[in-house]
Design a protein around this motif. Structure first.
Motif: not given
Length: 275
Positions: A56, A58, A63, A90, A116, A119, A123-124, A127, A129, A189
């Motif tokens: 990931v 930011h 992702i 993370c 995952t 997350l 983010m999901v 972001y 992916i 997820w």
């Protein structure tokens, strides 16, 4: 059967994925209508991979979902060098929260690779992916080479055929590098919810798709990127391949294309070998 798989699935390619709005995003399973199978259960028998490894950023709001033996080494090295991201994103966040005295709901992953499950909802939703897939035959041969090298097994066509036959009959695979790409992407997820995807590139058109991915990352993040800078493909030339494509006979090709990895062909639009 192959007819049932073809009937209940639809071809998915990079151009099928909408980037116009998050409201149109669907989970991977919904998009390709994959029938639930026990065929690739490593730790789960319900057709869902518990959690997949992800990298990931930011800053650039993307992702990357890891699929082994699908240019994963190339992408990991490139993303680390160019975007300063790694598996431990993370872990850094968890340690920063603890240092500030904040409550942490999840502990660090045991293998130091974030998945995952770490997350957040934001983010999901916001972001970009993406991932890459590969021709199933090329990928399974590469995965078989990885497996035999790790276990120090003498690989040959007879041993490979036996592994494929056992996988097809038992519903289990001997090594995670032989996991189907469908199973790798059919990952949860949170609480059984599948992870949505924005773009699925192909290793066979790696540089073309990577340029498209960079443009979309630039669009999502609002930051300028060097669009002419592409990763250098990583090849392990020292690893001797125990099996080549020319070694595969009709029976083995049938096991791969119409058996163990049939859904990879159907869902990603790869052409099956003529038997």
């Amino acid at each position: 059967t192959e007819a049932n798989i073809a009937k209940t699935s639809q071809t998915l390619s990079a151009t099928d994925v909408s980037t116009r709005g998050r409201s149109r995003r669907r989970t991977f399973e919904d998009r390709v209508r994959v029938p639930v199978m026990k065929q690739f259960a490593l730790r789960s028998q319900d057709g869902i991979r518990p959690h997949q490894e992800v990298m990931v950023s930011h800053k650039y709001k993307f992702i990357y979902v890891n699929i082994r033996k699908s240019a994963s080494s190339t992408l990991r090295i490139y993303l680390r060098k160019q975007f300063q991201v790694g598996w431990d994103w993370c872990i850094k966040e968890i340690r920063e929260m603890k240092a500030k005295g904040k409550e942490v709901q999840m502990e660090e992953p045991n293998n130091k690779r974030c998945t995952t499950r770490y997350l957040s909802e934001d983010m999901v939703k916001s972001y970009f992916i993406f991932t890459f897939v590969r021709d199933p035959i090329d990928r399974v041969l590469s995965g078989y080479a990885e497996w035999t090298a790790q276990r120090k097994i003498t690989g040959n066509i007879s041993h490979f055929q036996q592994a494929m036959e056992q996988s097809l009959s038992s519903g289990l695979i001997p090594n995670e590098h032989l996991e189907s790409q469908i199973k790798s992407l059919n990952t949860e997820w949170r609480d059984g919810v599948r992870l949505p995807l924005d773009y699925i590139g192909r290793v066979e058109r790696f540089y073309q798709d990577w340029k498209s991915i960079l443009r979309l990352i630039q669009f999502h993040s609002g930051l300028r990127l060097p669009l002419n800078r592409a990763p250098e493909r990583q090849y392990n030339l020292r690893k001797e391949k125990p099996i080549r494509k020319v070694d595969l006979d009709r029976r083995v090709l049938q096991l791969i294309a119409y058996g163990v990895y049939a859904q990879d062909y159907t869902c990603f639009g790869y052409q099956k070998p003529l038997l």
